[in-house]
Design a protein around this motif. Structure first.
Motif, mmCIF file in Angstrom:
data_model
loop_
_atom_site.group_PDB
_atom_site.id
_atom_site.type_symbol
_atom_site.label_atom_id
_atom_site.label_comp_id
_atom_site.label_asym_id
_atom_site.label_seq_id
_atom_site.Cartn_x
_atom_site.Cartn_y
_atom_site.Cartn_z
ATOM 1 N N VAL A 186 0.175 -6.958 4.206
ATOM 2 C CA VAL A 186 -0.855 -6.348 3.364
ATOM 3 C C VAL A 186 -1.382 -5.078 4.027
ATOM 4 O O VAL A 186 -1.559 -4.021 3.381
ATOM 5 C CB VAL A 186 -1.994 -7.344 3.087
ATOM 6 C CG1 VAL A 186 -3.182 -6.644 2.426
ATOM 7 C CG2 VAL A 186 -1.503 -8.474 2.212
ATOM 8 N N LYS A 187 -1.651 -5.192 5.326
ATOM 9 C CA LYS A 187 -2.162 -4.037 6.067
ATOM 10 C C LYS A 187 -1.167 -2.879 6.010
ATOM 11 O O LYS A 187 -1.542 -1.716 5.741
ATOM 12 C CB LYS A 187 -2.431 -4.435 7.507
ATOM 13 C CG LYS A 187 -2.963 -3.300 8.379
ATOM 14 C CD LYS A 187 -3.214 -3.795 9.790
ATOM 15 C CE LYS A 187 -3.715 -2.662 10.680
ATOM 16 N NZ LYS A 187 -3.967 -3.130 12.059
ATOM 17 N N GLN A 188 0.120 -3.193 6.214
ATOM 18 C CA GLN A 188 1.150 -2.150 6.200
ATOM 19 C C GLN A 188 1.278 -1.521 4.819
ATOM 20 O O GLN A 188 1.382 -0.302 4.686
ATOM 21 C CB GLN A 188 2.489 -2.744 6.642
ATOM 22 C CG GLN A 188 3.608 -1.723 6.744
ATOM 23 C CD GLN A 188 4.907 -2.352 7.229
ATOM 24 O OE1 GLN A 188 4.947 -3.532 7.562
ATOM 25 N NE2 GLN A 188 5.962 -1.554 7.264
ATOM 26 N N GLN A 189 1.248 -2.390 3.773
ATOM 27 C CA GLN A 189 1.372 -1.853 2.418
ATOM 28 C C GLN A 189 0.177 -0.977 2.060
ATOM 29 O O GLN A 189 0.324 0.088 1.455
ATOM 30 C CB GLN A 189 1.504 -3.016 1.419
ATOM 31 C CG GLN A 189 2.825 -3.756 1.531
ATOM 32 C CD GLN A 189 2.921 -4.891 0.530
ATOM 33 O OE1 GLN A 189 2.207 -4.900 -0.465
ATOM 34 N NE2 GLN A 189 3.808 -5.838 0.788
ATOM 35 N N VAL A 190 -1.024 -1.455 2.436
ATOM 36 C CA VAL A 190 -2.226 -0.664 2.129
ATOM 37 C C VAL A 190 -2.172 0.680 2.851
ATOM 38 O O VAL A 190 -2.455 1.741 2.267
ATOM 39 C CB VAL A 190 -3.496 -1.460 2.507
ATOM 40 C CG1 VAL A 190 -4.726 -0.558 2.461
ATOM 41 C CG2 VAL A 190 -3.676 -2.641 1.570
ATOM 42 N N ARG A 191 -1.801 0.636 4.139
ATOM 43 C CA ARG A 191 -1.741 1.886 4.907
ATOM 44 C C ARG A 191 -0.654 2.823 4.353
ATOM 45 O O ARG A 191 -0.856 4.037 4.285
ATOM 46 C CB ARG A 191 -1.467 1.581 6.374
ATOM 47 C CG ARG A 191 -2.593 0.883 7.102
ATOM 48 C CD ARG A 191 -3.892 1.651 6.966
ATOM 49 N NE ARG A 191 -4.981 1.004 7.729
ATOM 50 C CZ ARG A 191 -6.247 1.323 7.584
ATOM 51 N NH1 ARG A 191 -6.610 2.255 6.675
ATOM 52 N NH2 ARG A 191 -7.165 0.711 8.288
ATOM 53 N N SER A 192 0.456 2.255 3.956
ATOM 54 C CA SER A 192 1.521 3.083 3.382
ATOM 55 C C SER A 192 1.078 3.724 2.080
ATOM 56 O O SER A 192 1.286 4.924 1.845
ATOM 57 C CB SER A 192 2.775 2.235 3.161
ATOM 58 O OG SER A 192 3.791 2.982 2.546
ATOM 59 N N GLN A 193 0.435 2.877 1.225
ATOM 60 C CA GLN A 193 -0.047 3.414 -0.046
ATOM 61 C C GLN A 193 -1.177 4.407 0.192
ATOM 62 O O GLN A 193 -1.300 5.411 -0.512
ATOM 63 C CB GLN A 193 -0.525 2.266 -0.956
ATOM 64 C CG GLN A 193 -0.829 2.683 -2.380
ATOM 65 C CD GLN A 193 0.413 3.152 -3.124
ATOM 66 O OE1 GLN A 193 1.535 2.807 -2.752
ATOM 67 N NE2 GLN A 193 0.215 3.975 -4.151
ATOM 68 N N GLN A 194 -1.982 4.129 1.208
ATOM 69 C CA GLN A 194 -3.057 5.051 1.576
ATOM 70 C C GLN A 194 -2.477 6.413 1.955
ATOM 71 O O GLN A 194 -2.952 7.471 1.498
ATOM 72 C CB GLN A 194 -3.865 4.470 2.748
ATOM 73 C CG GLN A 194 -4.937 5.405 3.283
ATOM 74 C CD GLN A 194 -5.538 4.883 4.580
ATOM 75 O OE1 GLN A 194 -5.004 3.960 5.191
ATOM 76 N NE2 GLN A 194 -6.630 5.483 4.997
ATOM 77 N N GLU A 195 -1.428 6.380 2.778
ATOM 78 C CA GLU A 195 -0.806 7.636 3.198
ATOM 79 C C GLU A 195 -0.226 8.396 2.006
ATOM 80 O O GLU A 195 -0.371 9.620 1.898
ATOM 81 C CB GLU A 195 0.283 7.329 4.227
ATOM 82 C CG GLU A 195 0.935 8.561 4.806
ATOM 83 C CD GLU A 195 1.976 8.208 5.848
ATOM 84 O OE1 GLU A 195 2.736 9.116 6.252
ATOM 85 O OE2 GLU A 195 2.042 7.015 6.252
ATOM 86 N N THR A 196 0.389 7.659 1.095
ATOM 87 C CA THR A 196 0.988 8.297 -0.090
ATOM 88 C C THR A 196 -0.078 8.947 -0.951
ATOM 89 O O THR A 196 0.044 10.112 -1.388
ATOM 90 C CB THR A 196 1.766 7.263 -0.911
ATOM 91 O OG1 THR A 196 2.808 6.711 -0.097
ATOM 92 C CG2 THR A 196 2.358 7.885 -2.156
#
Length: 561
Positions: free
Chosen positions: A257-267
């Protein structure tokens, strides 16, 4: 060793009257030696009766013997004194307040080593020798020193009580049966003792047997402790592994979840940055145009202004801005809501399943099994409802709608193909696996049934002994018919004698290895009891009898409340 030798010498060369080493030793006609003063004082008390006796052997002399010094013994005693032999015996030889004192000793009395039931007196080491040497005294009964010798004397006749009254259960003398115990059942005390001794020996054997049984039980309990510890350690180890796996899974999901949120955050941030740059460029362009327009507005020549006006680039009049859309977004709030929902569901599952785990742990009976119930009410405390498994029933065994009743039938039932089904024998097993302490009842009628328990691993295909309840080491069965009962296990039959009953109760204590069958009526009558070790969970089973084309045997598990 030297001290022990000194003690022996002290006893051998001591006067049996004063108990000290001999002083001026004299020998009397019977051969015993005394201090001259001691024997004279002793005979001084007998002068009035006109006879003289030896204090040890009791030999009587008609005339007062002439006392002559035993020169050799005097020299020997003198020599022993020079070597360090003490005059007086050790203090531990004298009688204390709690000891039985010698009745013959004068002065300070020594400890008695024996009591005589005939003489009703106690004797020390020296004074007891006569009972070992004099023929008349050898017949006397010597026992361990006792302070209660007078209790052996009849209070009415002052005679030694050598008889026993069985009627009154008390010791008596030979004169008592003439009067106080006339007509009573009396025997000699020795005869009664012999009878009681037999009873005592039986009781002793029973106690010894019980001790052996208890010692065996203690060993079994020690093994039980080891099994409990191993089982608990294994359960903790496995639980730790499972919870560790669960924690790792949660950690992984948290990381995902953390990785997905951070990835989506970066996008999303990148997109906003790009839009931000575009808007900055637009602002720069607009400012440049604003400057140009400001300069154009300052032209004073009207004709030039008008001629160049139409050459100006058109300015967009759109009022749409991406900011309006951004303000309506919730960003990642929905992620938090979704994670919270997962948390709540996990908590609900853990809460629900935790009750099952706690109950399972609580149901583990690490204490000793209690006594086997006696009354039906006590048995019902362990009652369990049994249902039959259709996947195990033979094709000609009909099951009721509730799967509690089984009946033989000529009409073949439409059952699905299943590896657990008995192919040739009219048998069926329960759905429930049985551990712990369980009780159930089976009512039956018809030609006969077998009320059984079995491991699930019993063979199902064919009609060999490996499939028949009670004819192998994986099942136990009580066969009931209109004639009586037979118990079978491992192909060994045991005849059971008991009145006929059409309801059988079964009590199982899996941990203790107890399996009991009862005839159920107003009272519980034990039919057969097995003590063994169960290595797997058990299933209740039924076998329904049939003969050629004769059907109709049925059995039903009672619904116990």
């Amino acid at each position: 060793m030297a001290q022990r030798g000194n003690q022996v010498y002290r006893e051998r060369f001591s006067c049996s009257i004063c108990l000290d080493l001999l002083k001026y030793p004299v020998t009397i006609p019977c051969g015993h030696n005394y201090c001259r003063n001691c024997i004279q004082r002793h005979w001084g008390g007998e002068d009035e009766r006109g006879n003289y006796s030896c204090p040890q052997c009791r030999q009587v002399f008609a005339q007062k013997p002439v006392l002559k010094k035993n020169t050799m013994l005097a020299d020997l005693v003198a020599s022993l004194k020079k070597t360090g032999l003490q005059n007086a015996p050790a203090d531990h030889c004298y009688a204390g307040p709690e000891d039985v004192a010698c009745d013959v000793c004068t002065g300070r009395k020594r400890k008695a080593i024996k009591s005589c039931l005939q003489c009703l007196a106690s004797y020390c080491q020296n004074h007891s020798q006569a009972h070992f040497e004099a023929p008349p005294l050898k017949k006397h009964k010597l026992v361990e020193p006792s302070k209660n010798l007078q209790e052996n004397v009849c209070s009415l006749h002052n005679e030694v009580m050598k008889m026993f009254c069985r009627t009154d259960q008390k010791s008596i003398c030979y004169l008592c049966p003439v009067a106080q115990h006339k007509g009573h059942d009396t025997v000699s005390a020795a005869a009664e003792r012999a009878e009681r001794q037999k009873d005592l020996e039986v009781s002793q054997r029973n106690i010894q047997k019980k001790v052996q049984d208890r010692e065996s039980d203690v060993k079994l309990l020690q093994k039980e402790v080891e099994v409990i510890n191993r089982s608990a350690d294994k359960a903790v180890e496995n639980s730790e592994k499972i919870f560790t796996e669960l924690i790792r899974l949660m950690e992984k999901r948290r990381s995902d979840v953390k990785q997905q949120v951070r990835s989506q955050q970066e996008t999303e941030v990148s997109r906003v940055r790009e839009l931000q740059e575009e808007m900055k460029q637009e602002i720069t362009e607009l400012k440049r145009k604003d400057t140009d327009l400001q300069k154009f507005s300052l032209i004073e020549d009207h004709n030039q202004f008008l001629q160049n006006y139409h050459s100006l680039s058109a300015i967009s009049t759109s009022t749409h801005s991406p900011i309006n859309e951004i303000k309506n977004l919730r960003y990642f709030e929905d992620v938090t809501a979704a994670v919270r929902e997962v948390r709540d569901k996990v908590q609900d599952v853990l809460r629900e399943k935790w009750r099952n785990i706690s109950k399972t742990v609580a149901d583990v009976d690490v204490l000793l099994s209690g006594p086997e119930p006696k009354t039906r009410a006590e048995f019902l405390k362990y009652s369990c409802n049994i249902t039959l498994d259709p996947n195990t029933a033979h094709a000609r065994v009909f099951l009721s709608k509730e799967n509690r009743k089984a009946t033989t039938t000529w009409k073949q039932q439409v059952y699905s193909r299943h590896p657990d089904r008995f192919t040739d024998l009219f048998q069926v097993l329960s759905k429930e696996s049985l551990t712990g302490r369980c009780y159930w009842e089976v009512g039956w009628r018809g030609r006969g049934v077998c009320v059984a328990v079995s491991y699930k691993s019993i063979n199902r295909s064919g009609s060999s002994d490996t499939c028949v309840f009670g004819h192998n080491d994986r099942s136990w069965g009580l066969y009931c018919n209109n004639v009586g009962y037979n118990f079978w296990n491992n192909n060994v039959c045991t005849r059971v004698s008991s009145p006929q009953s059409y309801k059988v109760g079964v009590y199982l204590d899996h941990r203790a290895g107890i399996l009991s069958f009862y005839s159920v009526s107003e009272t519980m009558t034990l039919l057969h009891r097995v003590q063994t070790t169960f290595t797997e969970p058990l299933h209740a089973g039924l076998t329904l009898w049939h003969l050629f084309f004769t059907f109709g045997s049925e059995a039903e598990f009672s619904e116990l409340k």
